[in-house]
Write a protein that holds these residues in place. Sequence first.
Motif, PDB file in Angstrom:
ATOM      1  N   PHE A   2       0.856  -1.191   0.000  1.00  0.00           N
ATOM      2  CA  PHE A   2       0.000   0.000   0.000  1.00  0.00           C
ATOM      3  C   PHE A   2       0.889   1.236   0.000  1.00  0.00           C
ATOM      4  O   PHE A   2       1.571   1.541   0.979  1.00  0.00           O
ATOM      5  CB  PHE A   2      -0.900  -0.004   1.236  1.00  0.00           C
ATOM      6  CG  PHE A   2      -2.020   0.995   1.203  1.00  0.00           C
ATOM      7  CD1 PHE A   2      -3.327   0.588   1.007  1.00  0.00           C
ATOM      8  CD2 PHE A   2      -1.771   2.352   1.374  1.00  0.00           C
ATOM      9  CE1 PHE A   2      -4.381   1.512   0.989  1.00  0.00           C
ATOM     10  CE2 PHE A   2      -2.793   3.284   1.342  1.00  0.00           C
ATOM     11  CZ  PHE A   2      -4.106   2.860   1.154  1.00  0.00           C
ATOM     12  N   LEU A   3       0.893   1.932  -1.120  1.00  0.00           N
ATOM     13  CA  LEU A   3       1.631   3.183  -1.273  1.00  0.00           C
ATOM     14  C   LEU A   3       0.697   4.339  -0.911  1.00  0.00           C
ATOM     15  O   LEU A   3      -0.357   4.503  -1.528  1.00  0.00           O
ATOM     16  CB  LEU A   3       2.101   3.318  -2.721  1.00  0.00           C
ATOM     17  CG  LEU A   3       3.055   4.445  -3.087  1.00  0.00           C
ATOM     18  CD1 LEU A   3       4.423   4.223  -2.475  1.00  0.00           C
ATOM     19  CD2 LEU A   3       3.174   4.552  -4.609  1.00  0.00           C
ATOM     20  N   VAL A   4       1.045   5.101   0.113  1.00  0.00           N
ATOM     21  CA  VAL A   4       0.206   6.230   0.530  1.00  0.00           C
ATOM     22  C   VAL A   4       0.319   7.334  -0.518  1.00  0.00           C
ATOM     23  O   VAL A   4       1.405   7.877  -0.754  1.00  0.00           O
ATOM     24  CB  VAL A   4       0.628   6.746   1.920  1.00  0.00           C
ATOM     25  CG1 VAL A   4      -0.216   7.958   2.315  1.00  0.00           C
ATOM     26  CG2 VAL A   4       0.494   5.630   2.960  1.00  0.00           C
ATOM     27  N   MET A   5      -0.809   7.655  -1.153  1.00  0.00           N
ATOM     28  CA  MET A   5      -0.786   8.539  -2.311  1.00  0.00           C
ATOM     29  C   MET A   5      -1.745   9.708  -2.147  1.00  0.00           C
ATOM     30  O   MET A   5      -2.813   9.579  -1.537  1.00  0.00           O
ATOM     31  CB  MET A   5      -1.154   7.746  -3.577  1.00  0.00           C
ATOM     32  CG  MET A   5      -0.294   6.528  -3.804  1.00  0.00           C
ATOM     33  SD  MET A   5      -0.868   5.478  -5.157  1.00  0.00           S
ATOM     34  CE  MET A   5      -0.335   6.451  -6.554  1.00  0.00           C
ATOM     35  N   THR A   6      -1.358  10.848  -2.712  1.00  0.00           N
ATOM     36  CA  THR A   6      -2.243  12.014  -2.813  1.00  0.00           C
ATOM     37  C   THR A   6      -2.127  12.582  -4.216  1.00  0.00           C
ATOM     38  O   THR A   6      -1.090  12.455  -4.869  1.00  0.00           O
ATOM     39  CB  THR A   6      -1.867  13.108  -1.788  1.00  0.00           C
ATOM     40  OG1 THR A   6      -0.502  13.501  -1.995  1.00  0.00           O
ATOM     41  CG2 THR A   6      -2.037  12.610  -0.358  1.00  0.00           C
ATOM     42  N   ARG A   7      -3.179  13.200  -4.663  1.00  0.00           N
ATOM     43  CA  ARG A   7      -3.180  13.804  -6.001  1.00  0.00           C
ATOM     44  C   ARG A   7      -3.977  15.104  -5.964  1.00  0.00           C
ATOM     45  O   ARG A   7      -5.116  15.130  -5.472  1.00  0.00           O
ATOM     46  CB  ARG A   7      -3.811  12.863  -7.017  1.00  0.00           C
ATOM     47  CG  ARG A   7      -3.844  13.431  -8.452  1.00  0.00           C
ATOM     48  CD  ARG A   7      -4.714  12.582  -9.364  1.00  0.00           C
ATOM     49  NE  ARG A   7      -4.276  11.191  -9.353  1.00  0.00           N
ATOM     50  CZ  ARG A   7      -5.062  10.175  -9.715  1.00  0.00           C
ATOM     51  NH1 ARG A   7      -6.307  10.394 -10.078  1.00  0.00           N
ATOM     52  NH2 ARG A   7      -4.596   8.930  -9.685  1.00  0.00           N
ATOM     53  N   ARG A   8      -3.383  16.160  -6.469  1.00  0.00           N
ATOM     54  CA  ARG A   8      -4.097  17.432  -6.571  1.00  0.00           C
ATOM     55  C   ARG A   8      -4.812  17.480  -7.912  1.00  0.00           C
ATOM     56  O   ARG A   8      -4.192  17.379  -8.964  1.00  0.00           O
ATOM     57  CB  ARG A   8      -3.142  18.618  -6.421  1.00  0.00           C
ATOM     58  CG  ARG A   8      -3.856  19.980  -6.406  1.00  0.00           C
ATOM     59  CD  ARG A   8      -2.904  21.095  -6.013  1.00  0.00           C
ATOM     60  NE  ARG A   8      -2.431  20.952  -4.662  1.00  0.00           N
ATOM     61  CZ  ARG A   8      -3.126  21.332  -3.583  1.00  0.00           C
ATOM     62  NH1 ARG A   8      -4.320  21.885  -3.717  1.00  0.00           N
ATOM     63  NH2 ARG A   8      -2.605  21.170  -2.384  1.00  0.00           N
ATOM     64  N   GLN A   9      -6.110  17.631  -7.883  1.00  0.00           N
ATOM     65  CA  GLN A   9      -6.922  17.679  -9.087  1.00  0.00           C
ATOM     66  C   GLN A   9      -6.827  19.050  -9.763  1.00  0.00           C
ATOM     67  O   GLN A   9      -6.396  20.036  -9.140  1.00  0.00           O
ATOM     68  CB  GLN A   9      -8.388  17.373  -8.743  1.00  0.00           C
ATOM     69  CG  GLN A   9      -8.599  16.042  -8.034  1.00  0.00           C
ATOM     70  CD  GLN A   9      -8.478  14.871  -8.971  1.00  0.00           C
ATOM     71  OE1 GLN A   9      -7.392  14.606  -9.524  1.00  0.00           O
ATOM     72  NE2 GLN A   9      -9.572  14.162  -9.157  1.00  0.00           N
TER      73      GLN A   9
ATOM     74  N   VAL B 252      -7.875  17.822  -3.434  1.00  0.00           N
ATOM     75  CA  VAL B 252      -6.897  16.758  -3.248  1.00  0.00           C
ATOM     76  C   VAL B 252      -7.622  15.444  -2.981  1.00  0.00           C
ATOM     77  O   VAL B 252      -8.516  15.374  -2.140  1.00  0.00           O
ATOM     78  CB  VAL B 252      -5.945  17.075  -2.079  1.00  0.00           C
ATOM     79  CG1 VAL B 252      -4.999  15.907  -1.824  1.00  0.00           C
ATOM     80  CG2 VAL B 252      -5.143  18.343  -2.377  1.00  0.00           C
ATOM     81  N   VAL B 253      -7.258  14.414  -3.744  1.00  0.00           N
ATOM     82  CA  VAL B 253      -7.778  13.074  -3.479  1.00  0.00           C
ATOM     83  C   VAL B 253      -6.632  12.229  -2.927  1.00  0.00           C
ATOM     84  O   VAL B 253      -5.471  12.432  -3.262  1.00  0.00           O
ATOM     85  CB  VAL B 253      -8.365  12.416  -4.745  1.00  0.00           C
ATOM     86  CG1 VAL B 253      -9.598  13.162  -5.210  1.00  0.00           C
ATOM     87  CG2 VAL B 253      -7.330  12.338  -5.853  1.00  0.00           C
ATOM     88  N   SER B 254      -6.981  11.289  -2.060  1.00  0.00           N
ATOM     89  CA  SER B 254      -5.975  10.462  -1.418  1.00  0.00           C
ATOM     90  C   SER B 254      -6.553   9.083  -1.142  1.00  0.00           C
ATOM     91  O   SER B 254      -7.767   8.892  -1.108  1.00  0.00           O
ATOM     92  CB  SER B 254      -5.506  11.107  -0.110  1.00  0.00           C
ATOM     93  OG  SER B 254      -4.570  10.275   0.559  1.00  0.00           O
ATOM     94  N   ASN B 255      -5.636   8.140  -0.943  1.00  0.00           N
ATOM     95  CA  ASN B 255      -6.045   6.792  -0.568  1.00  0.00           C
ATOM     96  C   ASN B 255      -5.754   6.492   0.898  1.00  0.00           C
ATOM     97  O   ASN B 255      -5.985   5.378   1.368  1.00  0.00           O
ATOM     98  CB  ASN B 255      -5.332   5.756  -1.442  1.00  0.00           C
ATOM     99  CG  ASN B 255      -3.822   5.756  -1.224  1.00  0.00           C
ATOM    100  OD1 ASN B 255      -3.280   6.638  -0.556  1.00  0.00           O
ATOM    101  ND2 ASN B 255      -3.133   4.775  -1.794  1.00  0.00           N
ATOM    102  N   HIS B 256      -5.240   7.477   1.631  1.00  0.00           N
ATOM    103  CA  HIS B 256      -4.711   7.217   2.969  1.00  0.00           C
ATOM    104  C   HIS B 256      -5.762   6.674   3.929  1.00  0.00           C
ATOM    105  O   HIS B 256      -5.436   5.940   4.868  1.00  0.00           O
ATOM    106  CB  HIS B 256      -4.091   8.495   3.544  1.00  0.00           C
ATOM    107  CG  HIS B 256      -5.097   9.494   4.011  1.00  0.00           C
ATOM    108  ND1 HIS B 256      -5.669  10.417   3.167  1.00  0.00           N
ATOM    109  CD2 HIS B 256      -5.655   9.695   5.243  1.00  0.00           C
ATOM    110  CE1 HIS B 256      -6.516  11.165   3.847  1.00  0.00           C
ATOM    111  NE2 HIS B 256      -6.535  10.752   5.097  1.00  0.00           N
TER     112      HIS B 256
END
Length: 365
Positions: free
Chosen positions: A180-187, A192-196
């Motif tokens: 599980f790679l903790v990821m964030t993405r700025r749209q 910001v979307v994240s999987n955390h």
Amino acid sequence: MTFDRLDLVSKLYQPSGWPRVLEAAAGQRSTGPLVVDLDPTTFCDLACPECISGKLLNQGRFTPERLAELAHELVEMSVRGVVLIGGGEPLAHRGTRKVLQILGEAGIAIGVVTNGTMIQQNLDELAQYASWVRVSMDAGTSETYGIFRPDRKNRSVFDKVIANMRLLAEAKKGALGYSFLVMTRRQPDGTVVSNHHEVLTAARLARDIGCDYFETKAMFDDEHHVIQVSEDILGSVDEQLREARELTDDTFEIVNSSTLTSLRNRVGPVQPKDYQRCPVAELRTLVTPSGVYVCSYHRGNPLAKIGDAVTEPLPDIWAASDRGIVDPSRDCRFHCARHRSNLELHQIGAGATASEPSVDYDPFI
């Protein structure tokens, strides 16, 4: 015997690799690598927006025949461990099953890093020969998986991968890991979307599947610097991991990578190094269809390329190449998982060994 699979320093002290460890520690050219990262292909069936190897996909190829030859060359060089990785998706190459068989029957330990979509097609060989298989998931639900790991038609294949992992969990002889790679993405709109938030959900799923471990990691940028995250996200991840530890027993463990530890310690994206030569480069190397490189951190870097395994035998490349072309103090200021191993190797070279090697337990230094 229990061991910390991420304690790379302790793994240096194993008798079967010790002669080559001493060569590297003394600043000598080793007679061969102990571990090889092998990219069977540069093709991948997923289209992950944050893929660190995205710019390197679909570049060059090994024929199935050459890939099998490479496997025999690794046996000839007395390599102790091979990690099938990428680059692309290693199980996508139709020659990978033969590689697993050749290496496995020669007694070489095999690790596989995969997206899991093609486990079923390679199930027999993975179950029989792989020391471990780590599946890159980065989500605990199909919806989040589709955001961060879509296929080329922008679909989520989460359910397919989970089903494949269950098949392997039932048949495997080695270990199965859920990564599980903790990821964030700025749209584009600034959100910001994240999987955390799915760390705990994913850990529970990993245990239900029959995985042996669940691993959390921090995200890298294109130059392998650890991407910093907010205190809120880091706090959320740590709270979920504390709860996830209640799931552990003799058959399931929670593993934290050194990158996540660096986030907790707020060491920043740069890891300075005060040595000019990487001893680990004498013990571990990367072989891909686009070239042989000093290490996986320099995949695709022409300044770190030491040969072309598509056209040259790997033993010849190793005998002729200079693994000192990379200067860590200049070229490796990113976070390197083997920095502590390099420091230990320098200590060994100075005569300050921690202990005499006594038993072999894990060749993946």
